[in-house]
Design an enzyme around this catalytic site. Structure first.
Site, PDB file in Angstrom:
ATOM      1  N   GLU A   1     -19.029  27.524  25.138  1.00  0.00           N
ATOM      2  CA  GLU A   1     -18.808  26.149  24.377  1.00  0.00           C
ATOM      3  C   GLU A   1     -19.624  25.138  25.353  1.00  0.00           C
ATOM      4  O   GLU A   1     -20.296  24.339  25.035  1.00  0.00           O
ATOM      5  CB  GLU A   1     -17.566  25.803  24.315  1.00  0.00           C
TER       6      GLU A   1
ATOM      7  N   THR B   1     -18.731  15.827  -6.517  1.00  0.00           N
ATOM      8  CA  THR B   1     -19.311  14.567  -6.446  1.00  0.00           C
ATOM      9  C   THR B   1     -19.031  13.569  -7.316  1.00  0.00           C
ATOM     10  O   THR B   1     -19.569  12.418  -7.239  1.00  0.00           O
ATOM     11  CB  THR B   1     -20.884  14.993  -6.591  1.00  0.00           C
TER      12      THR B   1
END
Length: 675
Positions: free
Chosen positions: A446, A227
């Site tokens: 899917e 970060t």
């Protein structure tokens, strides 16, 4: 002339660098020679002699006049036979011309008379040979000195002389060359504001002291990996007009006792000499762990280092001119004495970037990269929720590598999409031999995820559906949220459970079976349902109550044997509530697929033909709108497949399970369901 000077300097550096190598070689040669000489002298390698024989056999051979001469040295007798004699060596018989034997401890007064009567030539030597005795005694000492010399030279080559091992390894940044500033750090506005205040305090302390303010002793930056905590520290080094020392937490620890504490003292002494100054300790959790915790007890050297750091921060001697910055992604394991006010007065949270911050980070990392006109950084920022700054940098770098692989002049949006799939899902698994029935099973699995996600009101929008094997997944359904989510409504979670169950519902509805591809689907549903019931109070029976307990770290020895604080009857009711939620999610997914059966079948056939379908085509199928036309090759590929029917996927290790992301625990708000 300048070139000649450079060449001479280069030759000098080569000679100086070659010096230690030649010195090491000489020392090694001396050490090996001493070892060989010591072994030769100690074991008598150079002495004349043969195999050991019994003393009685030696006397027998003398009486038989088969011994020509003997050499007597102390209790050892060596000699030669006139004719070879069969002796036992290591359990086997062999012919020997020479021999070695030893006089008995009680002596043999008749030996000299026996040798004289049988015409044996006798040579006597002193018990100890002075040169060999000296070598045997001094060789171990000389060897120790040789290896000690090598050890010291090695430490000196690494900048750690015998008297510098206790010196600090902190590096002083050059303010004239450090070019990272806050302009190079996107997002983290709150963190930058706090750090600007610290820098201003060090530059002009009277500005705050007239109001009674004191400079903070320590600033602790906390946040997930990647970060930008270290990047912020580099920016502080570039912004501050004060000395900036940087060191890693692991640099304090050595094999020698007391070195860590000594290095802490030396580091603060240097910083105080240059005060006002800033010290940055990266990965402070390596030395700042809770003392006296852990299954195996504390580490004395680490605790001594931590104690010295605590003393320097706010001990008996006040430290008013040195600010300590530190970074960690494990604040939960830090010692409470380290994080109390007066030591680390400020804790700055550097969290994952928001959508706007991600766009700014992408602009910074795209400065030196040529982008094509179709690249939309705002769209990339929207499609990468939960990405850290390091992840975004890696994303653009992977896209640049892909563009270079295809010999393009600029990075296209397609390169970035492919790079995002590679980063999030892994590489394509080329060469997998999947038969038609298994491929159709994957397509319907899917399609089940995608149709449920596209039709439920609170589900995230569909981004892409694919049955191309990547990483551990045989297929993936990607969902991208329209905005950042920080709180999750019950309606959203219920729809999310139904989306994850869409794959298993498709298997049962179309093939009347179940496959191993839904393993991770079921695990995620159970985990999310348990959190809804135990932690978030979203069950019908247990409303507005959190039954779960926060678990401590096993590595710190906390909560190791803590049990639940509710009865067995309550546990059974909780399990029943979790089962009811998961069963309801499954039935909802089945009902949704039956309601939209036409779009469901159409998407499965489209996946079989194209292998990858964008979210816009999924919505078109659900709404009854036309999708983009298939190419001739895609139509032929779809027609060549066998018709649907009952079937099952083989239960192999490389048949992966669903990899859907749980909203409460994932660092990313991106949604994907994989078969």
């Amino acid at each position: 002339m300048a070139n000649e000077n450079k060449q001479s300097e280069a030759r000098g550096s080569k000679q100086s660098s070659g010096g230690p190598s030649r010195g090491h070689l000489i020392v090694w040669v001396i050490a090996v020679s001493l070892l060989v000489l010591w072994a030769w002298g100690y074991f008598g390698v150079g002495a004349a002699g043969g195999p050991d024989i019994p003393y009685s056999k030696f006397r027998q051979q003398v009486q038989e006049k088969n011994v020509t001469e003997v050499v007597v040295q102390g209790n050892t007798v060596r000699g030669s036979f006139k004719a070879p004699v069969t002796v036992q060596v290591d359990g086997s018989a062999t012919e020997a011309q020479k021999f070695t034997t030893h006089l008995p401890s009680f002596g043999d007064e008749q030996l000299m008379e026996l040798l004289s009567n049988n015409s044996v030539e006798v040579v006597t030597k002193p018990t100890s040979d002075f040169p060999w005795s000296l070598i045997i005694m001094l060789s171990p000492v000389l060897l120790l000195f040789a290896f000690g010399y090598l050890f010291l030279r090695r430490m000196q080559s690494q900048g750690q002389g015998l008297f510098s091992v206790r010196k600090s390894k902190a590096k002083l940044f050059d303010r004239d060359t450090e070019d990272t500033t806050f302009e190079d750090v996107a997002g983290a506005d709150n963190a930058k504001e706090e750090l600007r205040e610290v820098i201003a305090f060090l530059k002009d302390p009277q500005r705050f002291e007239r109001l009674g303010g004191k400079v903070p002793k320590g600033v602790l930056m906390v946040g997930p990996p990647g970060t930008g905590k270290t990047l912020l520290a580099r920016a502080v080094a570039g912004e501050a007009d004060v000395p900036f020392y940087s060191v890693s937490g692991s640099d304090f620890m050595e094999m020698f006792v007391g070195v860590g504490a000594s290095r802490v003292r030396d580091m603060f002494e240097k910083a105080k000499e240059d005060a006002p100054a800033i010290i940055f300790v990266d990965e402070i959790d390596s030395i700042g762990r809770k003392r006296g915790a852990g299954l195996g007890g504390g580490h004395d050297e680490r605790e001594q280092t931590l104690n010295q750091l605590l003393s320097e921060l706010d001990g008996f001697e006040k430290n008013e001119t040195v600010v300590v910055m530190a970074a960690t992604n494990r604040p939960d394991i830090l010692d409470p004495a380290l994080t109390r006010p007066g030591r680390f007065d400020r804790q700055i949270t550097v969290d994952l970037p928001t959508r706007e911050s991600r766009a700014q980070i992408l602009e910074i990392h795209a400065r030196n990269k040529p982008l094509s006109d179709d690249v939309d950084l705002d769209e990339i920022a929207r499609s990468t929720p939960g990405f850290s700054g390091a992840d975004l940098e890696n994303l653009l770098n992977e896209a640049a590598l892909l563009a270079g692989r295809y010999d393009r002049d600029a990075i296209t949006m397609g390169d970035i999409d492919e790079a995002r799939d590679k980063v999030m899902m892994g590489l394509k698994r080329e060469g997998m031999a999947i038969d038609g029935e298994e491929r159709r099973l994957l397509a319907y699995h899917e399609a089940g995820h995608a149709i449920v996600a596209a039709t439920l009101e609170h589900a995230d929008p569909i981004h892409k559906v694919t049955i191309v094997p990547r990483g551990k997944a045989m297929g993936v359904t990607q969902q991208m949220p329209e905005k950042e989510k920080y709180l999750y409504r019950r309606e959203y979670l219920i729809d999310r459970l139904a989306v994850i169950m869409g794959g298993r519902a498709a298997e049962e509805l179309i093939f009347d079976t179940a496959t191993s591809g839904a393993e991770n689907d079921l695990k995620q549903v159970r985990k999310m349902a348990r959190k809804m019931v135990l932690d978030w109070g979203m069950g019908d029976t247990f409303k507005h109550i959190a039954m779960g307990e926060s678990q401590g770290s096993v590595f710190l020895g906390e909560e190791l044997s803590k049990g639940r604080d509710y009865s067995d009857q309550t546990a059974r009711e909780l399990d029943e509530e979790v089962r009811r939620i998961t069963e309801a999610a499954f039935r909802r997914a089945v009902d949704t697929l039956e309601t939209h059966r036409t779009a469901f079948d159409g998407l499965a056939e489209l996946l079989l033909a194209r292998e990858e379908v964008p979210g816009s085509d999924v919505l078109a199928l659900v709404n009854g709108d036309p999708v983009s036309e298939l190419s001739d090759a895609e139509e032929d590929a779809g027609a060549a497949l066998p018709p649907s029917g009952d079937g099952a996927v083989s239960n192999e290790d490389d048949v992966p399970s669903d990899e859907s992301v749980e909203p409460s625990e994932s660092s990313s708000d991106g949604r994907s369901s994989a078969a």
